[in-house]
Design a protein around this motif. Structure first.
Motif, PDB file in Angstrom:
ATOM      1  N   THR A  20      60.640 -11.295  48.771  1.00 44.74           N
ATOM      2  CA  THR A  20      60.270 -11.514  50.162  1.00 44.74           C
ATOM      3  C   THR A  20      60.804 -10.361  50.994  1.00 44.74           C
ATOM      4  O   THR A  20      61.983 -10.043  50.936  1.00 44.74           O
ATOM      5  N   MET A  21      59.921  -9.709  51.707  1.00 51.01           N
ATOM      6  CA  MET A  21      60.321  -8.607  52.571  1.00 51.01           C
ATOM      7  C   MET A  21      60.262  -9.097  54.008  1.00 51.01           C
ATOM      8  O   MET A  21      59.207  -9.569  54.445  1.00 51.01           O
ATOM      9  N   GLU A  22      61.382  -9.008  54.690  1.00 48.20           N
ATOM     10  CA  GLU A  22      61.404  -9.377  56.101  1.00 48.20           C
ATOM     11  C   GLU A  22      61.890  -8.175  56.883  1.00 48.20           C
ATOM     12  O   GLU A  22      62.473  -7.266  56.297  1.00 48.20           O
ATOM     13  N   THR A  23      61.684  -8.202  58.202  1.00 43.20           N
ATOM     14  CA  THR A  23      62.137  -7.036  58.957  1.00 43.20           C
ATOM     15  C   THR A  23      63.652  -6.860  58.818  1.00 43.20           C
ATOM     16  O   THR A  23      64.152  -5.755  58.808  1.00 43.20           O
ATOM     17  N   GLY A  24      64.350  -7.974  58.643  1.00 38.51           N
ATOM     18  CA  GLY A  24      65.810  -7.899  58.552  1.00 38.51           C
ATOM     19  C   GLY A  24      66.337  -7.585  57.161  1.00 38.51           C
ATOM     20  O   GLY A  24      67.507  -7.248  56.992  1.00 38.51           O
ATOM     21  N   GLU A  48      50.830  -1.344  43.564  1.00 38.40           N
ATOM     22  CA  GLU A  48      52.157  -1.154  44.169  1.00 38.40           C
ATOM     23  C   GLU A  48      52.934  -2.471  44.160  1.00 38.40           C
ATOM     24  O   GLU A  48      54.134  -2.497  43.852  1.00 38.40           O
ATOM     25  N   GLY A  49      52.237  -3.558  44.482  1.00 43.23           N
ATOM     26  CA  GLY A  49      52.867  -4.881  44.493  1.00 43.23           C
ATOM     27  C   GLY A  49      53.412  -5.234  43.113  1.00 43.23           C
ATOM     28  O   GLY A  49      54.527  -5.730  42.970  1.00 43.23           O
ATOM     29  N   LEU A  50      52.626  -4.947  42.081  1.00 39.35           N
ATOM     30  CA  LEU A  50      53.081  -5.226  40.709  1.00 39.35           C
ATOM     31  C   LEU A  50      54.296  -4.371  40.354  1.00 39.35           C
ATOM     32  O   LEU A  50      55.267  -4.852  39.765  1.00 39.35           O
ATOM     33  N   TRP A  51      54.222  -3.107  40.725  1.00 39.75           N
ATOM     34  CA  TRP A  51      55.298  -2.160  40.389  1.00 39.75           C
ATOM     35  C   TRP A  51      56.631  -2.567  41.033  1.00 39.75           C
ATOM     36  O   TRP A  51      57.703  -2.338  40.476  1.00 39.75           O
ATOM     37  N   LEU A  52      56.562  -3.199  42.195  1.00 41.80           N
ATOM     38  CA  LEU A  52      57.798  -3.608  42.886  1.00 41.80           C
ATOM     39  C   LEU A  52      58.683  -4.496  42.005  1.00 41.80           C
ATOM     40  O   LEU A  52      59.903  -4.478  42.123  1.00 41.80           O
ATOM     41  N   PHE A  53      58.037  -5.230  41.091  1.00 37.92           N
ATOM     42  CA  PHE A  53      58.820  -6.131  40.240  1.00 37.92           C
ATOM     43  C   PHE A  53      59.635  -5.394  39.176  1.00 37.92           C
ATOM     44  O   PHE A  53      60.449  -5.970  38.473  1.00 37.92           O
ATOM     45  N   CYS A  54      59.415  -4.097  39.077  1.00 37.13           N
ATOM     46  CA  CYS A  54      60.206  -3.296  38.129  1.00 37.13           C
ATOM     47  C   CYS A  54      61.595  -2.972  38.639  1.00 37.13           C
ATOM     48  O   CYS A  54      62.422  -2.461  37.904  1.00 37.13           O
ATOM     49  N   GLY A  55      61.836  -3.154  39.899  1.00 37.76           N
ATOM     50  CA  GLY A  55      63.155  -2.778  40.401  1.00 37.76           C
ATOM     51  C   GLY A  55      63.180  -2.744  41.914  1.00 37.76           C
ATOM     52  O   GLY A  55      64.159  -2.321  42.519  1.00 37.76           O
ATOM     53  N   GLY A  56      62.103  -3.201  42.506  1.00 36.86           N
ATOM     54  CA  GLY A  56      62.116  -3.359  43.959  1.00 36.86           C
ATOM     55  C   GLY A  56      61.769  -2.126  44.757  1.00 36.86           C
ATOM     56  O   GLY A  56      61.825  -2.144  45.977  1.00 36.86           O
ATOM     57  N   HIS A  57      61.398  -1.012  44.065  1.00 35.67           N
ATOM     58  CA  HIS A  57      61.043   0.183  44.830  1.00 35.67           C
ATOM     59  C   HIS A  57      59.559   0.480  44.707  1.00 35.67           C
ATOM     60  O   HIS A  57      58.990   0.357  43.640  1.00 35.67           O
ATOM     61  N   TYR A  93      60.537  -0.661  52.880  1.00 34.12           N
ATOM     62  CA  TYR A  93      59.813  -1.869  52.531  1.00 34.12           C
ATOM     63  C   TYR A  93      59.133  -2.512  53.743  1.00 34.12           C
ATOM     64  O   TYR A  93      58.266  -3.344  53.607  1.00 34.12           O
ATOM     65  N   ARG A  94      59.533  -2.080  54.950  1.00 35.97           N
ATOM     66  CA  ARG A  94      58.869  -2.614  56.147  1.00 35.97           C
ATOM     67  C   ARG A  94      57.389  -2.252  56.163  1.00 35.97           C
ATOM     68  O   ARG A  94      56.568  -2.985  56.657  1.00 35.97           O
ATOM     69  N   GLU A  95      57.079  -1.093  55.591  1.00 32.43           N
ATOM     70  CA  GLU A  95      55.676  -0.669  55.524  1.00 32.43           C
ATOM     71  C   GLU A  95      54.818  -1.629  54.720  1.00 32.43           C
ATOM     72  O   GLU A  95      53.605  -1.652  54.854  1.00 32.43           O
ATOM     73  N   LEU A  96      55.472  -2.404  53.856  1.00 27.64           N
ATOM     74  CA  LEU A  96      54.729  -3.289  52.962  1.00 27.64           C
ATOM     75  C   LEU A  96      54.257  -4.551  53.671  1.00 27.64           C
ATOM     76  O   LEU A  96      53.353  -5.235  53.221  1.00 27.64           O
ATOM     77  N   ILE A  97      54.925  -4.853  54.779  1.00 23.11           N
ATOM     78  CA  ILE A  97      54.575  -6.062  55.526  1.00 23.11           C
ATOM     79  C   ILE A  97      53.301  -5.810  56.331  1.00 23.11           C
ATOM     80  O   ILE A  97      53.187  -4.789  56.995  1.00 23.11           O
ATOM     81  N   GLN A  98      52.363  -6.735  56.227  1.00 23.28           N
ATOM     82  CA  GLN A  98      51.098  -6.578  56.935  1.00 23.28           C
ATOM     83  C   GLN A  98      51.338  -6.388  58.429  1.00 23.28           C
ATOM     84  O   GLN A  98      52.213  -7.044  59.008  1.00 23.28           O
ATOM     85  N   PHE A  99      50.545  -5.483  59.035  1.00 20.11           N
ATOM     86  CA  PHE A  99      50.679  -5.248  60.481  1.00 20.11           C
ATOM     87  C   PHE A  99      50.669  -6.602  61.199  1.00 20.11           C
ATOM     88  O   PHE A  99      49.893  -7.484  60.850  1.00 20.11           O
ATOM     89  N   ASN A 118      50.646 -11.747  52.994  1.00 20.32           N
ATOM     90  CA  ASN A 118      50.923 -10.784  54.086  1.00 20.32           C
ATOM     91  C   ASN A 118      51.312  -9.412  53.560  1.00 20.32           C
ATOM     92  O   ASN A 118      52.131  -8.720  54.158  1.00 20.32           O
ATOM     93  N   TYR A 119      50.771  -9.035  52.431  1.00 26.27           N
ATOM     94  CA  TYR A 119      51.155  -7.774  51.801  1.00 26.27           C
ATOM     95  C   TYR A 119      50.140  -6.678  52.151  1.00 26.27           C
ATOM     96  O   TYR A 119      48.954  -6.816  51.836  1.00 26.27           O
ATOM     97  N   ARG A 120      50.624  -5.607  52.821  1.00 20.54           N
ATOM     98  CA  ARG A 120      49.737  -4.504  53.233  1.00 20.54           C
ATOM     99  C   ARG A 120      48.430  -5.062  53.814  1.00 20.54           C
ATOM    100  O   ARG A 120      48.475  -5.961  54.630  1.00 20.54           O
ATOM    101  N   ASN A 121      47.283  -4.512  53.339  1.00 19.73           N
ATOM    102  CA  ASN A 121      46.023  -4.979  53.914  1.00 19.73           C
ATOM    103  C   ASN A 121      45.401  -6.123  53.103  1.00 19.73           C
ATOM    104  O   ASN A 121      44.274  -6.523  53.353  1.00 19.73           O
ATOM    105  N   LEU A 122      46.138  -6.643  52.099  1.00 21.08           N
ATOM    106  CA  LEU A 122      45.528  -7.617  51.203  1.00 21.08           C
ATOM    107  C   LEU A 122      45.478  -9.019  51.803  1.00 21.08           C
ATOM    108  O   LEU A 122      46.445  -9.489  52.408  1.00 21.08           O
ATOM    109  N   ALA A 123      44.340  -9.681  51.608  1.00 20.91           N
ATOM    110  CA  ALA A 123      44.225 -11.074  52.018  1.00 20.91           C
ATOM    111  C   ALA A 123      45.141 -11.898  51.114  1.00 20.91           C
ATOM    112  O   ALA A 123      45.428 -11.480  49.996  1.00 20.91           O
ATOM    113  N   ASP A 124      45.614 -13.034  51.580  1.00 17.20           N
ATOM    114  CA  ASP A 124      46.452 -13.875  50.723  1.00 17.20           C
ATOM    115  C   ASP A 124      45.627 -14.320  49.521  1.00 17.20           C
ATOM    116  O   ASP A 124      44.578 -14.937  49.688  1.00 17.20           O
ATOM    117  N   PHE A 125      46.081 -13.983  48.344  1.00 15.63           N
ATOM    118  CA  PHE A 125      45.336 -14.405  47.161  1.00 15.63           C
ATOM    119  C   PHE A 125      46.221 -14.318  45.921  1.00 15.63           C
ATOM    120  O   PHE A 125      47.304 -13.745  45.948  1.00 15.63           O
TER     121      PHE A 125
END
Ligand SMILES: Nc1ncnc2c1ncn2[C@@H]1O[C@H](COP(=O)(O)OP(=O)(O)O)[C@@H](O)[C@H]1O
Ligand SMILES: [Mg+2]
Length: 368
Positions: A86-90, A41-50, A57-63, A10-17
């Motif tokens: 895991t990014m959740e709305t909360g 961008e997904g890979l870079w997040l593991f450097c520190g979460g930004h 981070y809400r933008e990262l969740i698939q529409f 469920n990351y941005r426009n990417l299909a689950d893979f």
């Protein structure tokens, strides 16, 4: 270090893979707006979460989805490790090797990467503040003490500027200024020294990369441009004296403008190619090569500090570069795992060894 696999859900426009890259160069190609940058961008997040694209981070969740999840298996510190975001709305949940973490700083110590995105060209194209923040964020990562010094300096600077405005109305306050100057110049001298040391270290490395990218035809140089006459070999004491002297000289104008005329906050770094300031005289390709050399130098500094090779993420670097320069980036960055996105089919044919992924509408396929 290297990424063994990363699962996108469920990351941005990417299909689950699950992406399983090779240890060397990985090309991610496809048309515009297909999801290539999202993969990096997904890979870079593991450097520190930004993210390098957004604060939210809400933008990262698939529409239309309620969460997004990334799971990464990587080899680092001589063992296989896992990290999960895991990014959740909360809120966000971060797990490293199965253990939930309170803050994202646990990631910074585990996973290291360097990213280049076209926005980084502003490092050359824009004004001095871009270059100061590039250097400052580097020295802050180096030592917490530097971050604290910078914080204090900026606070003092604000207070000194406020005082300058007050003095116009109340001359007697002038006597208190020397107390502020004493503190401001102590901190300022320390910052300038750290910056100059860091630039020296970066230059040694960046020069070599730039020579490589330009196939020996260009010489890169960095020069610290001080607003109070600081010179490369000045020690902290000399720097402080010079800064203090400048404060004394500028007081009259400072009282008129209500701002501190010189100091660490007014310095710049010149990025020079073949003797000319690249901000004004370099071509697009030359500017890009210089920023890339700086990024590779940053990777080399990180390698020394972390004791391992950072993963290199190159977003859209190849456009505007000639064949030789592209060839260098695709085939001569040995020892590192590299991810490169591009639009041109021809680039994948230039790759001597590595893996190729094709992205279309968020679907990713391995080609080789
Ligand atoms: N949260 C999201 N949910 C679904 N699609 C998204 C989300 N965020 C961005 N996108 C889409 O991702 C696409 C851009 O992907 P990107 O990786 O930037 O493309 P490129 O292949 O050009 O690098 C755009 O079409 C954009 O609408
Ligand atoms: Mg892109």
């Amino acid at each position: 270090m290297r990424v063994e696999s990363i699962r996108y859900q469920n990351y941005r426009n990417l299909a689950d893979f699950t992406l399983t890259p090779c240890e060397g160069v990985n090309i991610i190609y496809g048309n515009n707006a297909q999801g290539k940058t999202n993969i990096l961008e997904g890979l870079w997040l593991f450097c520190g979460g930004h993210s390098f694209r957004t604060q939210s981070y809400r933008e990262l969740i698939q529409f239309d989805k309620s969460f997004a999840k990334l799971e990464c298996v990587f080899y680092g510190q001589e063992r296989r490790q896992t990290a999960e975001l895991t990014m959740e709305t909360g809120g966000r949940v971060i797990k490293v090797n199965g253990v939930e973490q309170k803050t994202s700083s646990a990631l910074i110590e585990k996973f290291c990467a360097v990213v280049f995105s076209p926005e980084n060209l502003s490092l050359i194209k824009r004004g001095p503040s871009e270059r100061r923040s590039f250097i400052d964020s580097a020295i802050c990562r180096e030592k917490l003490r530097n971050a604290l010094t910078l914080q204090k300096y900026n606070r003092l600077l604000k207070q000194r500027n406020a005082l300058l405005k007050e003095i116009v109305r109340n001359e007697r306050l002038k006597e208190t200024l020397s107390l502020w100057d004493e503190q401001l110049t102590t901190l300022g001298a320390e910052i300038v020294r750290r910056r100059m040391d860091f630039i020296k270290m970066m230059t040694e490395r960046a020069v070599v990369y730039h020579k490589g990218i330009s196939r020996g035809s260009e010489e890169l140089r960095l020069r610290y441009v001080s607003s109070f006459g600081a010179e490369e070999n000045d020690d902290v004491r000399t720097l402080k004296e010079k800064f203090l002297e400048k404060c004394r000289q500028s007081l009259q104008t400072e009282m008129l403008t209500g701002s501190t005329a010189a100091g660490a906050h007014r310095d710049d770094i010149e990025i020079i190619i073949n003797g000319k300031n690249s901000r004004f005289f370099a071509s697009q390709g030359q500017q890009r090569s210089a920023v890339l050399s700086l990024k590779l130098a940053e990777a080399s500094v990180l390698r020394e500090r972390m004791g391992e090779n950072p993963v290199i993420l190159f977003d859209d670097v190849l456009s505007e570069l000639d064949n030789d320069r592209q060839d260098y980036l695709l085939n001569e960055l040995r020892d590192c795992q590299v991810f490169i996105t591009c639009c041109e089919k021809s680039n994948k044919e230039q790759l001597n060894e590595g893996k190729i992924f094709y992205v279309s509408e968020g679907n990713v396929e391995a080609e080789k």
